[in-house]
Every structure is written in structure tokens, then in C-alpha cells.
Design a protein around this motif. Structure first.
Motif, PDB file in Angstrom:
ATOM      1  N   MET A   1      36.353  59.069  32.937  1.00 24.81           N
ATOM      2  CA  MET A   1      37.658  58.431  33.063  1.00 24.81           C
ATOM      3  C   MET A   1      37.577  56.966  32.643  1.00 24.81           C
ATOM      4  SD  MET A   1      39.287  60.048  36.556  1.00 24.81           S
ATOM      5  CE  MET A   1      37.792  60.055  37.548  1.00 24.81           C
ATOM      6  N   LYS A   2      38.701  56.429  32.180  1.00 24.76           N
ATOM      7  CA  LYS A   2      38.773  55.021  31.801  1.00 24.76           C
ATOM      8  C   LYS A   2      39.051  54.185  33.047  1.00 24.76           C
ATOM      9  CE  LYS A   2      40.349  55.594  27.018  1.00 24.76           C
ATOM     10  NZ  LYS A   2      41.416  55.242  26.028  1.00 24.76           N
ATOM     11  N   ILE A   3      38.211  53.191  33.278  1.00 25.63           N
ATOM     12  CA  ILE A   3      38.321  52.348  34.462  1.00 25.63           C
ATOM     13  C   ILE A   3      38.547  50.906  34.036  1.00 25.63           C
ATOM     14  CG2 ILE A   3      37.163  51.501  36.535  1.00 25.63           C
ATOM     15  CD1 ILE A   3      35.512  54.072  36.555  1.00 25.63           C
ATOM     16  N   ALA A   4      39.601  50.293  34.539  1.00 27.77           N
ATOM     17  CA  ALA A   4      39.842  48.859  34.365  1.00 27.77           C
ATOM     18  C   ALA A   4      39.476  48.183  35.676  1.00 27.77           C
ATOM     19  CB  ALA A   4      41.303  48.593  34.019  1.00 27.77           C
ATOM     20  N   PHE A   5      38.480  47.299  35.638  1.00 31.45           N
ATOM     21  CA  PHE A   5      37.923  46.701  36.850  1.00 31.45           C
ATOM     22  C   PHE A   5      38.109  45.190  36.767  1.00 31.45           C
ATOM     23  CE2 PHE A   5      34.922  47.726  40.373  1.00 31.45           C
ATOM     24  CZ  PHE A   5      34.707  46.446  40.845  1.00 31.45           C
ATOM     25  N   TYR A   6      38.875  44.623  37.702  1.00 31.12           N
ATOM     26  CA  TYR A   6      39.153  43.194  37.738  1.00 31.12           C
ATOM     27  C   TYR A   6      38.340  42.578  38.876  1.00 31.12           C
ATOM     28  CZ  TYR A   6      43.046  44.482  34.714  1.00 31.12           C
ATOM     29  OH  TYR A   6      43.808  44.981  33.672  1.00 31.12           O
ATOM     30  N   GLY A   7      37.291  41.800  38.497  1.00 32.45           N
ATOM     31  CA  GLY A   7      36.393  41.244  39.501  1.00 32.45           C
ATOM     32  C   GLY A   7      36.036  39.800  39.226  1.00 32.45           C
ATOM     33  N   SER A   8      35.122  39.269  40.017  1.00 34.50           N
ATOM     34  CA  SER A   8      34.734  37.858  39.905  1.00 34.50           C
ATOM     35  C   SER A   8      33.897  37.621  38.656  1.00 34.50           C
ATOM     36  CB  SER A   8      33.980  37.424  41.158  1.00 34.50           C
ATOM     37  OG  SER A   8      32.900  38.314  41.435  1.00 34.50           O
ATOM     38  N   SER A   9      32.761  38.288  38.536  1.00 33.37           N
ATOM     39  CA  SER A   9      31.949  38.178  37.322  1.00 33.37           C
ATOM     40  C   SER A   9      30.886  39.256  37.298  1.00 33.37           C
ATOM     41  CB  SER A   9      31.282  36.811  37.206  1.00 33.37           C
ATOM     42  OG  SER A   9      30.534  36.728  35.997  1.00 33.37           O
ATOM     43  N   LEU A  10      30.783  39.903  36.169  1.00 34.69           N
ATOM     44  CA  LEU A  10      29.696  40.831  35.895  1.00 34.69           C
ATOM     45  C   LEU A  10      28.531  40.103  35.235  1.00 34.69           C
ATOM     46  CD1 LEU A  10      29.050  43.990  35.856  1.00 34.69           C
ATOM     47  CD2 LEU A  10      29.762  43.901  33.462  1.00 34.69           C
ATOM     48  N   LEU A  11      28.835  39.060  34.486  1.00 33.12           N
ATOM     49  CA  LEU A  11      27.844  38.410  33.625  1.00 33.12           C
ATOM     50  C   LEU A  11      27.072  37.302  34.318  1.00 33.12           C
ATOM     51  CD1 LEU A  11      30.013  38.069  30.384  1.00 33.12           C
ATOM     52  CD2 LEU A  11      28.505  39.954  31.051  1.00 33.12           C
ATOM     53  N   SER A  12      27.574  36.798  35.432  1.00 34.61           N
ATOM     54  CA  SER A  12      26.958  35.637  36.069  1.00 34.61           C
ATOM     55  C   SER A  12      26.886  35.811  37.578  1.00 34.61           C
ATOM     56  CB  SER A  12      27.762  34.371  35.750  1.00 34.61           C
ATOM     57  OG  SER A  12      27.246  33.259  36.448  1.00 34.61           O
ATOM     58  N   SER A  13      25.735  35.457  38.131  1.00 27.18           N
ATOM     59  CA  SER A  13      25.564  35.471  39.588  1.00 27.18           C
ATOM     60  C   SER A  13      25.757  34.090  40.189  1.00 27.18           C
ATOM     61  CB  SER A  13      24.170  35.985  39.951  1.00 27.18           C
ATOM     62  OG  SER A  13      23.164  35.090  39.496  1.00 27.18           O
ATOM     63  N   ASN A  87      37.939  42.119  45.575  1.00 26.88           N
ATOM     64  CA  ASN A  87      38.303  40.896  46.285  1.00 26.88           C
ATOM     65  C   ASN A  87      37.481  39.718  45.751  1.00 26.88           C
ATOM     66  OD1 ASN A  87      35.796  41.770  47.621  1.00 26.88           O
ATOM     67  ND2 ASN A  87      36.214  40.020  48.950  1.00 26.88           N
ATOM     68  N   GLY A  88      37.924  38.527  46.084  1.00 29.04           N
ATOM     69  CA  GLY A  88      37.129  37.347  45.809  1.00 29.04           C
ATOM     70  C   GLY A  88      36.949  36.992  44.352  1.00 29.04           C
ATOM     71  N   VAL A  89      37.933  37.284  43.506  1.00 27.75           N
ATOM     72  CA  VAL A  89      37.847  36.851  42.116  1.00 27.75           C
ATOM     73  C   VAL A  89      37.831  35.325  42.064  1.00 27.75           C
ATOM     74  CG1 VAL A  89      39.025  36.840  39.876  1.00 27.75           C
ATOM     75  CG2 VAL A  89      38.913  38.942  41.234  1.00 27.75           C
ATOM     76  N   GLY A  90      38.592  34.698  42.935  1.00 30.15           N
ATOM     77  CA  GLY A  90      38.582  33.253  43.049  1.00 30.15           C
ATOM     78  C   GLY A  90      39.757  32.556  42.402  1.00 30.15           C
ATOM     79  N   VAL A  91      40.367  33.186  41.413  1.00 27.60           N
ATOM     80  CA  VAL A  91      41.594  32.664  40.796  1.00 27.60           C
ATOM     81  C   VAL A  91      42.565  33.834  40.631  1.00 27.60           C
ATOM     82  CG1 VAL A  91      40.548  30.706  39.618  1.00 27.60           C
ATOM     83  CG2 VAL A  91      40.593  32.921  38.470  1.00 27.60           C
ATOM     84  N   PHE A  92      43.822  33.605  40.937  1.00 27.12           N
ATOM     85  CA  PHE A  92      44.884  34.600  40.764  1.00 27.12           C
ATOM     86  C   PHE A  92      44.616  35.894  41.544  1.00 27.12           C
ATOM     87  CE2 PHE A  92      45.138  32.317  36.532  1.00 27.12           C
ATOM     88  CZ  PHE A  92      46.279  31.590  36.850  1.00 27.12           C
ATOM     89  N   ASP A  93      43.994  35.788  42.726  1.00 27.58           N
ATOM     90  CA  ASP A  93      43.706  37.024  43.470  1.00 27.58           C
ATOM     91  C   ASP A  93      44.980  37.769  43.847  1.00 27.58           C
ATOM     92  OD1 ASP A  93      40.821  37.784  44.224  1.00 27.58           O
ATOM     93  OD2 ASP A  93      40.782  35.611  44.380  1.00 27.58           O
ATOM     94  N   ARG A  94      45.966  37.059  44.361  1.00 30.83           N
ATOM     95  CA  ARG A  94      47.224  37.722  44.728  1.00 30.83           C
ATOM     96  C   ARG A  94      47.897  38.322  43.491  1.00 30.83           C
ATOM     97  NH1 ARG A  94      51.345  37.288  48.752  1.00 30.83           N
ATOM     98  NH2 ARG A  94      50.110  35.713  49.865  1.00 30.83           N
ATOM     99  N   GLU A  95      47.954  37.529  42.410  1.00 31.23           N
ATOM    100  CA  GLU A  95      48.632  37.989  41.190  1.00 31.23           C
ATOM    101  C   GLU A  95      47.925  39.193  40.569  1.00 31.23           C
ATOM    102  OE1 GLU A  95      49.632  33.660  41.806  1.00 31.23           O
ATOM    103  OE2 GLU A  95      47.833  34.923  41.944  1.00 31.23           O
ATOM    104  N   LEU A  96      46.604  39.207  40.650  1.00 26.31           N
ATOM    105  CA  LEU A  96      45.860  40.350  40.114  1.00 26.31           C
ATOM    106  C   LEU A  96      46.152  41.618  40.917  1.00 26.31           C
ATOM    107  CD1 LEU A  96      42.434  38.643  39.359  1.00 26.31           C
ATOM    108  CD2 LEU A  96      43.804  39.895  37.685  1.00 26.31           C
ATOM    109  N   LEU A  97      46.169  41.494  42.229  1.00 24.43           N
ATOM    110  CA  LEU A  97      46.436  42.666  43.063  1.00 24.43           C
ATOM    111  C   LEU A  97      47.851  43.177  42.841  1.00 24.43           C
ATOM    112  CD1 LEU A  97      45.517  44.661  45.175  1.00 24.43           C
ATOM    113  CD2 LEU A  97      46.075  42.976  46.946  1.00 24.43           C
TER     114      LEU A  97
END
Length: 361
Positions: A1-13, A87-97
Motif C-alpha cells: 500500500m502507498k503510505i504518506a507519513f508526516y513526521g519530524s525527520s527521517l534523515l536527522s536525529s 506527533n512532535g513534528v515541531g512546526v504546523f502540528d495542528r495544521e498537519l493533523l
């Protein structure tokens, strides 16, 4: 299945402890045939502190932290079979949800994936208008990365259709035993960013232990500790990229895990560091929390401490042979029971069940 995942960062810890979890679980899901796009904002200097390049197994989209860019990435949600807001994207969390609920296709699964469930639930208790509370009736599922029965009961009490913990785990392709590195030589190493809801516990379990054992060497890695007063036998080394975590875990005689306040309170919340350390065959000392036996057996696979005195006592009594035996036992346990491949099977089982339901209005 195609998954669109909106998160804080995959590339950086960098200031982003969830990175290892995202990489582990999403890579394992990709191996099971899912087509994943991970959307992360260019924020908090994370893109200047990348640990990895965009992986082959996932389409990586880094967007500017602007309203125009947000509109663009949310528009892509409509092409996905599964849309996830972490959770915890850090910017636009409400707007993303709110945006994923608006833009997702009518038959798409809409999921909230909470990597800090105890803190989120505390916020929800104090805010009747919290965006997650408002979104729950329109979401198909809440995944969390810990919390056990208390978190399940709390989320379902707020109206979640279903709440399923998908615990942290080990990716044996990225965390494994390596030769010691002199940079990380010490008796006890601790790796964590400085956060308000963990600092008092760090003072108790780490700094108190260091003060009790002035002849032993302690090391702390992570962001934010540079101006913290510490005993003379503690060395603060700053941010440690994920590429150095194996050496960090393999070099000290022992490594320490200290849970954040909320996770310690609810239990059943092993941090990513627990599995990273076990995967490197490190001898781990962890603060006590309910449910540890579900993941590692105290005394034989992990040492459990109730306070800083216990940490000091464990360290003072620990021989090199026993430390080695505990680390090897922990590695055997996590390889057999706690890998991200196993967690991905759990995720698919839940998703398969959801796909048979009618879409949530």
C-alpha cells in the motif's frame, strides 16, 4: 500500500530522538511491500545535521517550513492508501493533523502515530480543545511506540477507535557489536538530549552515581548538556550522530538508560536506546519502570536501578566478565523477539484488520 507519513525527520536525529524508530519500523514495512513517502520540514537545523542520505526504500520529501510548502505536501496525501501524522513534528502540528483528515482519500486509512504518548495524553487532559482530541473521532487508529495497557486505556477513553502500541525494537543491520572506540572510553556512558521532563531523573541516576564514584569515569552524550554543572569525573561530548551509536554503546563498561518522567510513570515504554544498546551487546543499566520484563530480564539481560545509589552499586560490583555475559544475553533476546521486522508484522496485522472495515466518516 502507498503510505504518506508526516513526521519530524527521517534523515536527522538532531534534537529528534524518534529518527531511529522511524527508520527501523518504516524500513521493515518497506521490505514487506509498502511504498512509503516521508514528509519532513526543514526546521531546527536538522537538515544541516543529517545522519543518513535519503534511503532507497523510501521517498524522502523535505519541505520548507512555510504555509505554502505545507499546502503542497498535504495535497499529496490524497494519493495514498494510508495517511499518517506523527506527533512532535515541531512546526504546523495542528495544521498537519487537520490537513491529513481533509486531504486523505475517502477510503484511505487515517492514522495518528504517537512517539510520545504519555506527554500527549497529559496535554489532552488539560486541554479540551486539543487538536488530537478533536481528530480522534475521524481517525481510524492510533499507533504509539510504547505505553502498554495504561496508554491504550487512556487513548480509547478519549475516543480513539483503536490504540495499538508498536514498541521500539532493533534493526540488526544498523545496530550491532563493533570494536571499541577510544573516544568513548569510560565506565558508564549515557546518551540522551537534555529535556525538562528528564533532567531531574538524569541528576538522580547519572550525576548522583558519578558523585558517589569519583574514581570512575562517566560520559554523557547528547544536545544541551554543555552548561550543566557536573562532577569532575563526567565528560560531556555533545551530539553523537547515529553513525557513532554502535561504538558509543560498545566501548564503555556499561551504558545507562534513563526514561523521561511520563514514560517512567506509565511504564511499558522502552526507549530506542534500550534496543540499540542490546543490539550492540552492551551491558545496560536502566532506571526501573513497569513492564521491563516484557523486553529484557532483570539481572541476566539488564541491570535495573531504583535510584543513583543502585546505579553506583551495580557499577562498583560489576566485573568485566559479568558485563560481557549480560550484554550477550541481551543481544540474544532482542534478536529473537524484538526486531523491527517483527514489529512490522504486527503493524500489517492491524492494518489488514482495518482495511476490512468501512471508512471512518
Amino acid at each position: 500500500m502507498k503510505i504518506a507519513f508526516y513526521g519530524s525527520s527521517l534523515l536527522s536525529s538532531y534534537w529528534n530522538g524518534a529518527a531511529t524508530y522511524y527508520r527501523g519500523i518504516l524500513h521493515a514495512m518497506a521490505k514487506r511491500g509498502h511504498e512509503i513517502t516521508f514528509y519532513e520540514p526543514d526546521a531546527f537545523d536538522r537538515q544541516q545535521h543529517r545522519d543518513i542520505d535519503p534511503p532507497e526504500w523510501c521517498r524522502s520529501v523535505v519541505y520548507a517550513a512555510t504555509e505554502d510548502a505545507l499546502v503542497g505536501v498535504l495535497a499529496e496525501a490524497g494519493a495514498a492508501d494510508i495517511v499518517v501524522k506523527a506527533n512532535g513534528v515541531g512546526v504546523f502540528d495542528r495544521e498537519l493533523l487537520e490537513g491529513i483528515l481533509h486531504h486523505a482519500a475517502p477510503d484511505a486509512l487515517k492514522i495518528y502515530w504517537d512517539v510520545d504518548a504519555a506527554a500527549t495524553l497529559d496535554e489532552m487532559r488539560g486541554a479540551p480543545d486539543h487538536p488530537v482530541r478533536a481528530a480522534l473521532p475521524h481517525l481510524d487508529l492510533v499507533f504509539t511506540y510504547g505505553g502498554g495497557p495504561p496508554v491504550i486505556a487512556a487513548y480509547e477513553g478519549f475516543g480513539a477507535k483503536q490504540c495499538v502500541p508498536i514498541y521500539n525494537a532493533l534493526d540488526p543491520a544498523t545496530h550491532y557489536p563493533v570494536p571499541p572506540d577510544p573516544r568513548f572510553g569510560c565506565d558508564l556512558g549515557f546518551l540522551a538530549n537534555r529535556l525538562p521532563d528528564r533532567e531531574a531523573r538524569v541528576e538522580e541516576f547519572f550525576l548522583k552515581a558519578a558523585a558517589l564514584l569519583p574514581d570512575r569515569q562517566f560520559m554523557i552524550g547528547g544536545n544541551g548538556w554543555h552548561d550543566k554543572g557536573m562532577p569532575a569525573n563526567v565528560r560531556a561530548i555533545g551530539h553523537v550522530g547515529t553513525g557513532s551509536h554502535n561504538a558509543f554503546n560498545c566501548t564503555p563498561r556499561t551504558v545507562l538508560n534513563v526514561a523521561r518522567d511520563s514514560m517512567a510513570d506509565i511504564g511499558f515504554s522502552p526507549a530506542t536506546r534500550v534496543f540499540e544498546a542490546a543490539g550492540a551487546a552492551a551491558c545496560l543499566i536502566t532506571d526501573a519502570w513497569e513492564g521491563i520484563e516484557q523486553f529484557l530480564q532483570p539481572d541476566s539481560e539488564v541491570l535495573v536501578a531504583r535510584d543513583g545509589q543502585d546505579v553506583a552499586d551495580h557499577l562498583a560490583a560489576l566485573t568485566q566478565d559479568r558485563a560481557h555475559a549480560i550484554g550477550q544475553a541481551a543481544l540474544t533476546r532482542v534478536l529473537s523477539e524484538h526486531t523491527y521486522d517483527r514489529r512490522a508484522v504486527e503493524v500489517d496485522r492491524v492494518l489488514d484488520g482495518l482495511r476490512q472495515r468501512e471508512p471512518v466518516a
